[in-house]
Design an enzyme around this catalytic site. Sequence first.
Site, PDB file in Angstrom:
ATOM      1  N   ASN A  55       0.829  -1.204   0.000  1.00 60.47           N
ATOM      2  CA  ASN A  55       0.000   0.000   0.000  1.00 60.47           C
ATOM      3  C   ASN A  55       0.862   1.252   0.000  1.00 60.47           C
ATOM      4  O   ASN A  55       1.953   1.292   0.584  1.00 60.47           O
ATOM      5  CB  ASN A  55      -1.041   0.002   1.130  1.00 60.47           C
ATOM      6  N   ILE A  56       0.370   2.244  -0.710  1.00 63.03           N
ATOM      7  CA  ILE A  56       1.076   3.517  -0.866  1.00 63.03           C
ATOM      8  C   ILE A  56       0.073   4.614  -0.514  1.00 63.03           C
ATOM      9  O   ILE A  56      -0.899   4.832  -1.249  1.00 63.03           O
ATOM     10  CB  ILE A  56       1.576   3.700  -2.317  1.00 63.03           C
ATOM     11  N   GLU A  57       0.297   5.243   0.634  1.00 63.48           N
ATOM     12  CA  GLU A  57      -0.662   6.252   1.100  1.00 63.48           C
ATOM     13  C   GLU A  57      -0.266   7.644   0.613  1.00 63.48           C
ATOM     14  O   GLU A  57       0.802   7.843   0.016  1.00 63.48           O
ATOM     15  CB  GLU A  57      -0.761   6.180   2.633  1.00 63.48           C
ATOM     16  N   ASN A  58      -1.152   8.579   0.879  1.00 60.90           N
ATOM     17  CA  ASN A  58      -0.929   9.956   0.445  1.00 60.90           C
ATOM     18  C   ASN A  58      -1.585  10.877   1.456  1.00 60.90           C
ATOM     19  O   ASN A  58      -2.624  10.523   2.033  1.00 60.90           O
ATOM     20  CB  ASN A  58      -1.548  10.160  -0.957  1.00 60.90           C
ATOM     21  N   TYR A  61      -5.825  11.739   1.659  1.00 60.47           N
ATOM     22  CA  TYR A  61      -6.152  10.352   2.008  1.00 60.47           C
ATOM     23  C   TYR A  61      -6.852   9.511   0.932  1.00 60.47           C
ATOM     24  O   TYR A  61      -6.530   8.348   0.760  1.00 60.47           O
ATOM     25  CB  TYR A  61      -6.996  10.299   3.287  1.00 60.47           C
ATOM     26  N   GLU A  68      -3.153  -4.748  -2.976  1.00 67.87           N
ATOM     27  CA  GLU A  68      -3.641  -5.727  -3.955  1.00 67.87           C
ATOM     28  C   GLU A  68      -3.702  -5.118  -5.351  1.00 67.87           C
ATOM     29  O   GLU A  68      -3.294  -5.730  -6.341  1.00 67.87           O
ATOM     30  CB  GLU A  68      -5.052  -6.204  -3.582  1.00 67.87           C
ATOM     31  N   CYS A 105     -10.401  -5.160   0.673  1.00 64.13           N
ATOM     32  CA  CYS A 105     -11.537  -4.237   0.719  1.00 64.13           C
ATOM     33  C   CYS A 105     -12.454  -4.485  -0.480  1.00 64.13           C
ATOM     34  O   CYS A 105     -12.093  -5.177  -1.447  1.00 64.13           O
ATOM     35  CB  CYS A 105     -11.039  -2.798   0.739  1.00 64.13           C
TER      36      CYS A 105
HETATM   37  N1  THU Z   1      -5.444  -1.429   2.431  1.00 65.84           N
HETATM   38  C1  THU Z   1      -4.927  -2.265   1.491  1.00 65.84           C
HETATM   39  O1  THU Z   1      -3.786  -2.098   1.041  1.00 65.84           O
HETATM   40  N2  THU Z   1      -5.700  -3.302   1.060  1.00 65.84           N
HETATM   41  C2  THU Z   1      -6.972  -3.540   1.494  1.00 65.84           C
HETATM   42  O2  THU Z   1      -7.658  -4.390   0.937  1.00 65.84           O
HETATM   43  C3  THU Z   1      -7.499  -2.790   2.637  1.00 65.84           C
HETATM   44  C4  THU Z   1      -6.769  -1.559   2.994  1.00 65.84           C
HETATM   45  C5  THU Z   1      -4.625  -0.301   2.874  1.00 65.84           C
HETATM   46  C6  THU Z   1      -5.149   1.027   2.432  1.00 65.84           C
HETATM   47  C7  THU Z   1      -4.589   1.932   3.499  1.00 65.84           C
HETATM   48  O3  THU Z   1      -3.273   2.327   3.112  1.00 65.84           O
HETATM   49  C8  THU Z   1      -4.480   1.068   4.735  1.00 65.84           C
HETATM   50  O4  THU Z   1      -4.570  -0.279   4.281  1.00 65.84           O
HETATM   51  C9  THU Z   1      -5.587   1.307   5.760  1.00 65.84           C
HETATM   52  O5  THU Z   1      -6.845   1.252   5.183  1.00 65.84           O
END
Ligand code: THU
Length: 153
Positions: A55-58, A61, A68, A105
């Site tokens: 996961n790569i956040e910003n 949000y 995935e 998710c």
């Molecule tokens: N996240 C994922 O990478 N995959 C998912 O299926 C659920 C959530 C990440 C998104 C965010 O960076 C962090 O988990 C919290 O939601």
Amino acid sequence: MQWQVFADPADLPPAERSLLGRAVEALENAYAPYSNFLVGAAALLENGEVVPGFNIENAAYPLCLCAERVALAAAESGFPGIPVDVLAITVRSARHDVQEPASPCGACRQVLFEKEWRQGSNIRIILRGATGPVYVLPSAQSLLPLSFDPDFL
Ligand code: THU
């Protein structure tokens, strides 16, 4: 929904255990300073290649990318037309020990489902928390009953 439960990764067949290990490695590269929730994925392609994702956040949000979909996009762009056979996903939280597998998710389920639909073969899904049991699902569709597919359009 049907899935297999393995009490410990050591109980998995070697190829699946190894793929889960690659997902754990990928997780170490996650950029998740806002949620402190790290997700790693590893896609095993039909040609034997393993493609990681995390996961790569910003700071804005809603722009956060899930592990995935990062793995699927990397697989698709690096190896166009090669089916994904298996996707391993694991998570780790800085706040608590995630002892159960965290399931993809809803948005990722939809994207995984359409990838599976397009390639015409199942994507096995391997899930694990930071510790605890491993779940193995036979397909993306098993995560998304009554799915919306392109035939509706
Ligand atoms: N996240 C994922 O990478 N995959 C998912 O299926 C659920 C959530 C990440 C998104 C965010 O960076 C962090 O988990 C919290 O939601």
